[in-house]
Design an enzyme around this catalytic site. Structure first.
Site, PDB file in Angstrom:
ATOM      1  N   SER A   1       0.810  -1.223   0.000  1.00 18.13           N
ATOM      2  CA  SER A   1       0.000   0.000   0.000  1.00 18.13           C
ATOM      3  C   SER A   1       0.841   1.270   0.000  1.00 18.13           C
ATOM      4  O   SER A   1       1.629   1.481  -0.899  1.00 18.13           O
ATOM      5  CB  SER A   1      -0.963  -0.030   1.185  1.00 18.13           C
ATOM      6  OG  SER A   1      -1.880   1.016   1.094  1.00 18.13           O
ATOM      7  N   HIS A   2       0.718   2.058   1.051  1.00 21.44           N
ATOM      8  CA  HIS A   2       1.374   3.359   1.112  1.00 21.44           C
ATOM      9  C   HIS A   2       2.770   3.282   1.710  1.00 21.44           C
ATOM     10  O   HIS A   2       3.421   4.308   1.871  1.00 21.44           O
ATOM     11  CB  HIS A   2       0.503   4.292   1.949  1.00 21.44           C
ATOM     12  CG  HIS A   2       0.128   3.653   3.251  1.00 21.44           C
ATOM     13  ND1 HIS A   2      -0.823   2.665   3.319  1.00 21.44           N
ATOM     14  CD2 HIS A   2       0.592   3.810   4.490  1.00 21.44           C
ATOM     15  CE1 HIS A   2      -0.924   2.256   4.574  1.00 21.44           C
ATOM     16  NE2 HIS A   2      -0.079   2.926   5.311  1.00 21.44           N
TER      17      HIS A   2
ATOM     18  N   ASP B   1      -2.256   6.643  -3.367  1.00 24.27           N
ATOM     19  CA  ASP B   1      -1.131   5.951  -2.733  1.00 24.27           C
ATOM     20  C   ASP B   1      -0.530   4.874  -3.621  1.00 24.27           C
ATOM     21  O   ASP B   1      -0.886   4.748  -4.799  1.00 24.27           O
ATOM     22  CB  ASP B   1      -1.579   5.355  -1.379  1.00 24.27           C
ATOM     23  CG  ASP B   1      -2.464   4.133  -1.569  1.00 24.27           C
ATOM     24  OD1 ASP B   1      -3.170   4.069  -2.578  1.00 24.27           O
ATOM     25  OD2 ASP B   1      -2.425   3.236  -0.706  1.00 24.27           O
TER      26      ASP B   1
ATOM     27  N   ASP C   1      -0.849   1.624  -4.090  1.00 23.39           N
ATOM     28  CA  ASP C   1      -1.696   0.684  -4.827  1.00 23.39           C
ATOM     29  C   ASP C   1      -3.015   1.296  -5.276  1.00 23.39           C
ATOM     30  O   ASP C   1      -3.907   0.574  -5.747  1.00 23.39           O
ATOM     31  CB  ASP C   1      -1.937  -0.573  -3.998  1.00 23.39           C
ATOM     32  CG  ASP C   1      -2.649  -0.271  -2.692  1.00 23.39           C
ATOM     33  OD1 ASP C   1      -2.479   0.847  -2.165  1.00 23.39           O
ATOM     34  OD2 ASP C   1      -3.391  -1.136  -2.195  1.00 23.39           O
TER      35      ASP C   1
ATOM     36  N   ASP D   1      -5.599   2.735  -3.715  1.00 20.69           N
ATOM     37  CA  ASP D   1      -6.888   2.687  -3.007  1.00 20.69           C
ATOM     38  C   ASP D   1      -7.111   3.891  -2.094  1.00 20.69           C
ATOM     39  O   ASP D   1      -8.232   4.150  -1.675  1.00 20.69           O
ATOM     40  CB  ASP D   1      -7.076   1.358  -2.252  1.00 20.69           C
ATOM     41  CG  ASP D   1      -5.975   1.070  -1.257  1.00 20.69           C
ATOM     42  OD1 ASP D   1      -5.014   1.869  -1.168  1.00 20.69           O
ATOM     43  OD2 ASP D   1      -6.068   0.030  -0.573  1.00 20.69           O
ATOM     44  N   ARG D   2      -6.057   4.639  -1.806  1.00 22.26           N
ATOM     45  CA  ARG D   2      -6.240   5.830  -0.964  1.00 22.26           C
ATOM     46  C   ARG D   2      -6.348   7.098  -1.802  1.00 22.26           C
ATOM     47  O   ARG D   2      -5.842   7.131  -2.932  1.00 22.26           O
ATOM     48  CB  ARG D   2      -5.049   6.012  -0.022  1.00 22.26           C
ATOM     49  CG  ARG D   2      -4.927   4.951   1.010  1.00 22.26           C
ATOM     50  CD  ARG D   2      -3.851   5.282   2.010  1.00 22.26           C
ATOM     51  NE  ARG D   2      -3.888   4.285   3.073  1.00 22.26           N
ATOM     52  CZ  ARG D   2      -3.395   4.452   4.280  1.00 22.26           C
ATOM     53  NH1 ARG D   2      -2.808   5.590   4.600  1.00 22.26           N
ATOM     54  NH2 ARG D   2      -3.469   3.506   5.192  1.00 22.26           N
TER      55      ARG D   2
ATOM     56  N   LYS E   1     -11.373   0.065  -1.013  1.00 24.57           N
ATOM     57  CA  LYS E   1     -11.446   1.510  -1.154  1.00 24.57           C
ATOM     58  C   LYS E   1     -10.841   1.867  -2.501  1.00 24.57           C
ATOM     59  O   LYS E   1     -10.081   1.083  -3.081  1.00 24.57           O
ATOM     60  CB  LYS E   1     -10.759   2.222  -0.007  1.00 24.57           C
ATOM     61  CG  LYS E   1      -9.332   1.819   0.229  1.00 24.57           C
ATOM     62  CD  LYS E   1      -8.839   2.420   1.540  1.00 24.57           C
ATOM     63  CE  LYS E   1      -7.450   1.960   1.871  1.00 24.57           C
ATOM     64  NZ  LYS E   1      -7.338   1.333   3.172  1.00 24.57           N
TER      65      LYS E   1
HETATM   66  C1  G1P Z   1      -4.037   1.575   8.262  1.00 24.49           C
HETATM   67  C2  G1P Z   1      -5.224   2.476   8.420  1.00 24.49           C
HETATM   68  C3  G1P Z   1      -6.494   1.715   8.117  1.00 24.49           C
HETATM   69  C4  G1P Z   1      -6.407   1.106   6.725  1.00 24.49           C
HETATM   70  C5  G1P Z   1      -5.140   0.286   6.600  1.00 24.49           C
HETATM   71  C6  G1P Z   1      -4.933  -0.213   5.178  1.00 24.49           C
HETATM   72  O1  G1P Z   1      -4.119   0.489   9.158  1.00 24.49           O
HETATM   73  O2  G1P Z   1      -5.275   3.033   9.699  1.00 24.49           O
HETATM   74  O3  G1P Z   1      -7.598   2.569   8.224  1.00 24.49           O
HETATM   75  O4  G1P Z   1      -7.516   0.306   6.460  1.00 24.49           O
HETATM   76  O5  G1P Z   1      -4.008   1.076   6.947  1.00 24.49           O
HETATM   77  O6  G1P Z   1      -4.814   0.822   4.256  1.00 24.49           O
HETATM   78  P1  G1P Z   1      -3.363   0.462  10.582  1.00 24.49           P
HETATM   79  O7  G1P Z   1      -1.904   0.648  10.315  1.00 24.49           O
HETATM   80  O8  G1P Z   1      -3.912   1.608  11.370  1.00 24.49           O
HETATM   81  O9  G1P Z   1      -3.724  -0.876  11.169  1.00 24.49           O
HETATM   82 ZN    ZN Z   2      -3.291   1.399  -0.331  1.00 22.57          ZN
END
Ligand code: G1P
Ligand code: ZN
Length: 540
Positions: free
Chosen positions: A110-111, A274, A276, A278-279, A373
């Site tokens: 992801s990010h 981000d 991938d 989704d954000r 998302k």
């Molecule tokens: C974080 C975000 C959460 C999101 C997840 C995946 O998870 O807080 O809302 O769904 O990334 O993108 P966390 O690191 O808080 O468990």
């Molecule tokens: Zn992501």
């Protein structure tokens, strides 16, 4: 080919799949064990069809080759894979549904930054297109602790740059354009002609793809199909290390975009996505829109887009997300659901038709069009709303706050803490919860305090220990939870919210508005005192 292996510790999927340092994933048998455990824990791969793709980060391509060969050796019938092994998370979710497959493997952290020294990850999504439920991830984890063998075809690498069909033994590999089906889905949901007219009339936008997977999607949709000026999309080529950037669309990591949107001659609208895809982050000229507010505005205005003209069935948000969307749901007379953090909890609500829109404070929003998302979707819904309302982002925000009141909101992250220190902070507050109601802190009275547990209204499953929350009688809240996505030490997330029925004005500084809640959090949880940190690492 059968390969003997041994269980590897720590293959427990977190909030969103299994994330580890890339080197860990590249170590002998690590990826293979996890992939075989996914197949084994879900009834085997024989005769099944999967979607595979990732966000283009380092190791994305060779991991994809391994997965293809393993799927073939495990008897899968077909794998649909994005060209060059690229697929954004929402596009993968869409393909899983569109092609009626048995699930998909999305390669992404992801990010989190990418590269040989950074992070890699694997997410398994089930046939509904959404992240595997807790029951499935627990079965996968259990399998990783007893695995003794995996299967992999002895085959040369597939040419993933070539669109079309190839074979690995009896398995068909379909390499497809990663953008086309997703773009068609968006075209069906939104009024592209109206948005095109807005761009043609001089509307200016900046989209920062952060050298991650959304670049090709944003260029095709915004610049080619909607006529946004060439160059609207910046950092549009996916790079294995995201150009050294942290592909997380928030004011801290998308600094260049923020500077442009708050500078002279700012465009009308700014957005970022981000790793991938989704954000999303949304910014107007001189105004930042918090993700919680964005969800509320999208809920209040979704009916302006063709895909949502019939109205929303309900709205769902993760527990730490501000209650701004709840006020909209109440006004619309629709259901409102509060789930634990993580998109997997929205799946049942979407499948059961209880919710149409979902969102999280962590820059995530989406709808029932997929089961993830979807960053670009949120940006397009905003564009559709702007095209219909013919108002600026700040006019829309100001109108929204005057109608519904304003939920000042912020998240403070304390990252890479020693695990035992983070656990001590959590335990300290958890032990106090029962005694808190009725107490006064910083001039506010505590109305309720608990460790959030969620009973899924669809399947009745219960998820406990989902975050400590303290709610004040004036509607202000603070929530404390540990991150489930980090790969280094522990991260404490402190979520802060204060509701003001008659907001003072646009220029209000959010941190100043939240000051009493921030002080109350320190008085109750002592994060700074316990950790020795003087300030959060990231404020969003
Ligand atoms: C974080 C975000 C959460 C999101 C997840 C995946 O998870 O807080 O809302 O769904 O990334 O993108 P966390 O690191 O808080 O468990
Ligand atoms: Zn992501």
């Amino acid at each position: 080919m059968r390969v003997a292996t041994q269980p590897i510790d720590g293959q427990k999927p977190g909030t969103s799949g299994l994330r580890k340092k890339t080197k860990v994933f590249m170590s002998k048998g690590y990826l293979e064990n996890f992939i075989q455990s996914i197949f084994d824990a879900t009834g085997g791969a024989t005769g099944k069809t999967y979607v595979v793709g990732g966000d283009g980060r380092y190791f994305n391509d060779s991991a994809t080759q391994t997965i293809l060969k393993m799927a073939a050796a495990n008897g899968a019938e077909r794998v649909i894979v994005g060209q060059n092994a690229l697929l954004s998370t929402p596009a993968a979710s869409h393909l899983i549904r569109l092609m009626a497959t048995d699930g998909g493997l999305i390669l992404s952290a992801s990010h989190n930054p990418g590269g040989p020294e950074e992070d890699f990850g694997v997410k398994f999504n089930t046939a509904n297109g959404g992240p595997a439920s807790e029951a499935v991830t627990e079965a996968i984890l259990a399998r990783t602790t007893e695995i003794r063998e995996y299967f992999i075809a002895d085959h040369t690498d597939i040419d993933l740059s070539r669109i079309g069909t190839q074979q690995i033994g009896g398995m068909e590999v379909s390499v497809i354009d990663p953008v086309a089906d997703y773009a068609a889905l968006m075209e069906g949901l939104f009024d592209f002609p109206a948005i095109r007219t807005m761009f043609a009339a001089g509307f200016r936008m900046r989209f920062d793809a952060m050298c991650a997977v959304t670049g090709p999607y944003a260029r095709e949709i915004l610049e080619r199909r909607l006529g946004a000026a060439p160059g609207t999309v910046v950092n549009g080529d996916p790079l294995p290390d995201f150009g050294g950037m942290h592909p997380d669309p928030n004011p801290t990591w998308a600094q260049a975009l923020m500077a442009e949107m708050f500078g002279p001659d700012a465009p009308d609208f700014g957005a970022a996505s981000d790793g991938d895809g989704d954000r999303n982050m949304v910014v107007g000229r001189g105004i930042y829109v918090s993700p919680s507010d964005s969800l509320a505005v999208l809920a209040a205005n979704a009916h302006l887009a063709p895909g949502y003209r019939g109205g929303l069935k309900g709205v769902a948000r993760s527990m730490p997300t501000s209650t701004a969307a709840d006020r909209v749901a109440e006004a619309l007379g629709i259901g409102c659901y509060e789930t634990p953090t993580g998109w997997k909890f929205f799946g049942n609500l979407l499948d059961a038709g209880k919710a149409t829109l979902c969102g999280e404070e962590s820059f995530g929003a989406g709808s029932d069009h997929v089961r993830e998302k979807d960053g670009l979707w949120a940006v397009l819904l905003w564009l559709n709303i702007l095209a219909e309302r013919k108002e600026s982002v700040s006019e829309i925000m100001s109108g929204h706050w005057h109608r519904f009141g304003r939920n000042y909101y912020s998240r403070h992250d304390y990252e890479a803490l020693p695990v035992e220190v983070a656990n001590r902070v959590m335990a300290g507050l958890r032990d106090k919860l029962a005694s808190l109601p009725g107490q006064e802190v910083e001039g506010m009275t505590i109305g309720a305090a608990d460790d959030f547990a969620y009973a899924d209204p669809v399947d009745g499953s219960v998820s406990k220990g989902q975050g400590l929350r303290v709610v004040f009688t004036d509607g202000s809240r603070l929530v404390l939870r540990l991150s489930g996505t980090g790969t280094e030490g522990a991260t404490i997330r402190l979520y802060l919210e204060r509701y003001v029925a008659v907001p003072e004005g646009l220029a209000d500084e959010v941190q100043a508005a939240l000051a009493p809640v921030i002080r109350a959090a320190e008085a109750l949880a002592g994060i700074r005192a316990e950790t020795g940190r003087v300030a959060p690492d990231v404020i969003t």
